[in-house]
Write a protein that holds these residues in place. Structure first.
Motif, PDB file in Angstrom:
ATOM      1  N   LEU A 333       4.730 115.137 -33.362  1.00  0.00           N
ATOM      2  CA  LEU A 333       5.788 115.492 -34.305  1.00  0.00           C
ATOM      3  C   LEU A 333       7.109 114.952 -33.791  1.00  0.00           C
ATOM      4  CD1 LEU A 333       6.567 117.290 -36.855  1.00  0.00           C
ATOM      5  CD2 LEU A 333       7.225 119.030 -35.189  1.00  0.00           C
ATOM      6  N   VAL A 334       7.895 114.346 -34.673  1.00  0.00           N
ATOM      7  CA  VAL A 334       9.233 113.884 -34.297  1.00  0.00           C
ATOM      8  C   VAL A 334      10.254 114.595 -35.184  1.00  0.00           C
ATOM      9  CG1 VAL A 334       8.533 111.636 -33.396  1.00  0.00           C
ATOM     10  CG2 VAL A 334       9.016 111.886 -35.842  1.00  0.00           C
ATOM     11  N   SER A 335      11.438 114.822 -34.626  1.00  0.00           N
ATOM     12  CA  SER A 335      12.500 115.517 -35.363  1.00  0.00           C
ATOM     13  C   SER A 335      13.843 114.912 -35.001  1.00  0.00           C
ATOM     14  CB  SER A 335      12.496 117.014 -35.025  1.00  0.00           C
ATOM     15  OG  SER A 335      12.764 117.236 -33.642  1.00  0.00           O
ATOM     16  N   GLY A 336      14.780 114.945 -35.949  1.00  0.00           N
ATOM     17  CA  GLY A 336      16.114 114.413 -35.704  1.00  0.00           C
ATOM     18  C   GLY A 336      17.072 114.872 -36.775  1.00  0.00           C
ATOM     19  N   GLY A 337      18.379 114.711 -36.511  1.00  0.00           N
ATOM     20  CA  GLY A 337      19.374 115.157 -37.465  1.00  0.00           C
ATOM     21  C   GLY A 337      20.775 114.708 -37.130  1.00  0.00           C
ATOM     22  N   GLY A 338      21.724 115.643 -37.281  1.00  0.00           N
ATOM     23  CA  GLY A 338      23.138 115.312 -37.200  1.00  0.00           C
ATOM     24  C   GLY A 338      23.626 114.865 -35.838  1.00  0.00           C
ATOM     25  N   ASP A 339      22.934 115.259 -34.758  1.00  0.00           N
ATOM     26  CA  ASP A 339      23.404 114.866 -33.427  1.00  0.00           C
ATOM     27  C   ASP A 339      22.888 113.497 -33.005  1.00  0.00           C
ATOM     28  OD1 ASP A 339      20.749 115.420 -32.936  1.00  0.00           O
ATOM     29  OD2 ASP A 339      21.118 117.134 -31.621  1.00  0.00           O
ATOM     30  N   GLY A 340      22.052 112.861 -33.818  1.00  0.00           N
ATOM     31  CA  GLY A 340      21.561 111.527 -33.512  1.00  0.00           C
ATOM     32  C   GLY A 340      20.449 111.479 -32.490  1.00  0.00           C
ATOM     33  N   ILE A 341      20.004 112.616 -31.982  1.00  0.00           N
ATOM     34  CA  ILE A 341      18.941 112.660 -30.975  1.00  0.00           C
ATOM     35  C   ILE A 341      17.595 112.846 -31.667  1.00  0.00           C
ATOM     36  CG2 ILE A 341      18.008 113.926 -28.999  1.00  0.00           C
ATOM     37  CD1 ILE A 341      20.873 114.738 -28.320  1.00  0.00           C
ATOM     38  N   ILE A 342      16.605 112.058 -31.265  1.00  0.00           N
ATOM     39  CA  ILE A 342      15.251 112.194 -31.780  1.00  0.00           C
ATOM     40  C   ILE A 342      14.380 112.802 -30.686  1.00  0.00           C
ATOM     41  CG2 ILE A 342      13.222 110.985 -32.649  1.00  0.00           C
ATOM     42  CD1 ILE A 342      15.070 108.855 -33.760  1.00  0.00           C
ATOM     43  N   ASP A 343      13.730 113.906 -31.013  1.00  0.00           N
ATOM     44  CA  ASP A 343      12.814 114.556 -30.081  1.00  0.00           C
ATOM     45  C   ASP A 343      11.385 114.277 -30.497  1.00  0.00           C
ATOM     46  OD1 ASP A 343      14.811 115.771 -28.495  1.00  0.00           O
ATOM     47  OD2 ASP A 343      15.019 117.387 -29.959  1.00  0.00           O
ATOM     48  N   LEU A 344      10.525 113.991 -29.542  1.00  0.00           N
ATOM     49  CA  LEU A 344       9.116 113.766 -29.782  1.00  0.00           C
ATOM     50  C   LEU A 344       8.330 114.902 -29.145  1.00  0.00           C
ATOM     51  CD1 LEU A 344       7.188 110.487 -29.869  1.00  0.00           C
ATOM     52  CD2 LEU A 344       6.258 112.340 -28.482  1.00  0.00           C
ATOM     53  N   TRP A 345       7.574 115.621 -29.986  1.00  0.00           N
ATOM     54  CA  TRP A 345       6.831 116.796 -29.557  1.00  0.00           C
ATOM     55  C   TRP A 345       5.335 116.503 -29.620  1.00  0.00           C
ATOM     56  CZ3 TRP A 345      10.404 120.588 -28.350  1.00  0.00           C
ATOM     57  CH2 TRP A 345      11.676 120.451 -28.941  1.00  0.00           C
TER      58      TRP A 345
END
Length: 475
Positions: A333-345
């Motif tokens: 799962l990947v997630s991202g938003g307003g802070d520009g950081i993409i996290d990969l879970w």
């Protein structure tokens, strides 16, 4: 705005809303003066002043984001969504202002953005309860109720081929580009506001669309027939997801709820509550029983579809999310938003594998390739970026500074990316080529907000700011 932020940290909760309203009103009052300076031909506004004005826009947006961060840290969920709506209006105004600033380094540089069309979609769509007026038959932009689609009969060329600036990747990375041949088929009309998200069923028969007009619609993909309209949301709908087995449809939006529908019967089965911010992204897992939701309240939640039960918070501090994406095998799962950081879970057990902090602007959309090896992101600064996940390395960055990139998906072969841009185009990008391989535009001025591709890669849909859905077929 910096002074307002300091005051918010010192004064009581009862003053927050009043102070914020006054500050935002003051900011909005100044926008016409900025526009007047730019539009005045006699103005002596040069490159230095333009740069200062651009810096001021960035500073104001950052100040607004700082206020949101403070409210989140102060545990004031009741105020967050009100502030979110206010930021939406200001961001739209600032975006409109920014695209009227001439490019100092190259004043003759062309742009595909049309300021007369109004402020383009932003990371924070405006949470408006009003809808666009229904025009009378014969007027431009009329809503066809008897015929929900229309076929373009004009002899137009809906795409342009770019033959310049070819950059070949090593042969073992991607194959030589294959020029797709997309034929424009029809335009579906029915929504009265932005078409914020699209999804196609696994059998390639149904197209689902959702809109800020608070509705979700189902269409027959080939004929353009309107099958059903879901209208139980109280505010604009931002995202939707179809289950792989074609049984469930889930939708979420500004009302902070998730609606679960039975596709065959059109029945509303469950209304899932628990988020304290707008629901920005949804994905149903391959088991057809589990739903993942990402929200502006910084959480990622897990739900059981059949019983409509909340299972757990997967993440509680994921940032102001605008996009999540799941690999086809359901393991990443990947997630991202307003802070520009993409996290990969990674699932089983659920844990953060790594984060990508590659100097991104705010993220509007994320997509994983069919083999799960590549990740693509569409950003508000107009850039599109692709990472190779097994080495956690960025392998591509496409620049489209004329307008924000609103949505991105991979092609069925995973070798190209298809992106919706706020300049009114859908661009098809091939890994290893600096310019888009094709540009689908149909000479329309409205922003393209969302895109979807059928599983067999034969149908491509684009959702637009004017409430229409356009459809292309692969020849």
């Amino acid at each position: 705005m910096a002074q307002l932020h300091r005051q918010l940290s010192q004064e009581s909760q009862s003053l927050y809303q009043q102070q914020l309203k006054q500050a935002l009103a003051s900011l909005q009052a100044k926008l016409p003066d900025y526009l007047a300076q730019i539009e005045n031909p006699a103005s002596e506004l040069g490159a230095i002043k333009i740069a200062k004005l651009q810096a001021r826009i960035v500073s104001v947006e950052q100040s607004l984001r700082n206020v949101v961060d403070y409210l989140n840290s102060a545990s004031l969920p009741n105020h967050i969504e009100q502030l979110e709506a206010a930021i939406a209006q200001i961001t739209a105004d600032l975006d409109k202002l920014q695209y009227q600033i001439p490019i100092a380094a190259d004043p003759e540089r062309p742009t595909h953005w049309h300021p007369e069309a109004g402020g383009e979609p932003s990371l924070f769509p405006v949470a408006s309860e009003s809808v666009s007026p229904v025009r009378k038959d014969g007027e431009a932009g009329d809503v066809c109720r008897d015929a929900p689609w229309r076929v373009w009969e004009e002899n137009i060329t809906p795409w342009r081929v770019w033959e310049e600036n070819i950059k070949a990747y090593p042969s073992d990375f991607v194959p030589e580009p294959i020029l797709p041949n997309w034929n424009f088929r029809l335009t579906r009309k029915g929504h009265q506001d932005w078409v914020s998200a699209l999804a196609m069923s696994s059998d390639g028969q149904i197209l689902a669309s959702c809109s800020l007009d608070k509705t979700v619609k189902l269409w027959h993909l080939e004929t353009g027939d309107l099958i059903h309209t879901f209208s139980d949301h109280q505010q604009g709908v931002l995202c939707l997801s179809l289950s792989p087995n074609g049984k469930w449809l889930a939708s979420g939006g500004f009302d902070q709820t998730i609606k679960v529908w039975h596709l065959e019967t059109g029945e509303l089965c469950h209304t899932l509550t628990g988020h304290n911010g707008s629901v920005r992204s949804l994905v149903i897992m391959p088991d057809n029983q589990t739903l993942i939701s990402g929200s502006f309240d910084q959480t990622i939640k897990l739900w059981q579809l059949e019983q409509g039960e909340f299972l757990q918070d997967l993440v509680q501090d994921a940032g102001r999310l605008s996009a999540i994406a799941l690999s086809p095998d359901g393991e990443t799962l990947v997630s991202g938003g307003g802070d520009g950081i993409i996290d990969l879970w990674h699932f089983q057990p659920f844990d953060l594998e790594f984060s990508l902090t590659d100097n991104l602007s705010s993220i509007n959309s994320l997509a994983l390739s069919p083999d799960g090896r590549r990740l693509a992101a569409a950003c508000t600064d107009g850039t599109l970026k692709v990472w190779q996940l097994d080495i956690a390395q960025r392998v591509e960055s496409w620049q489209c500074p004329s307008a924000p990139a609103m949505s991105i998906i991979f092609s069925d072969n995973g070798q190209s990316a298809i992106a919706a841009h706020a300049d009114g185009t859908i661009k098809i990008w091939w890994l290893g080529i600096d310019e888009p391989l094709l540009v689908l535009d149909n000479n329309d001025a409205g922003s393209v907000v969302s895109v979807a591709l059928s599983p067999d890669g034969q149908w491509l849909a684009g959702g637009n700011r004017d409430g229409t859905v356009k459809l292309w077929q692969q020849l």
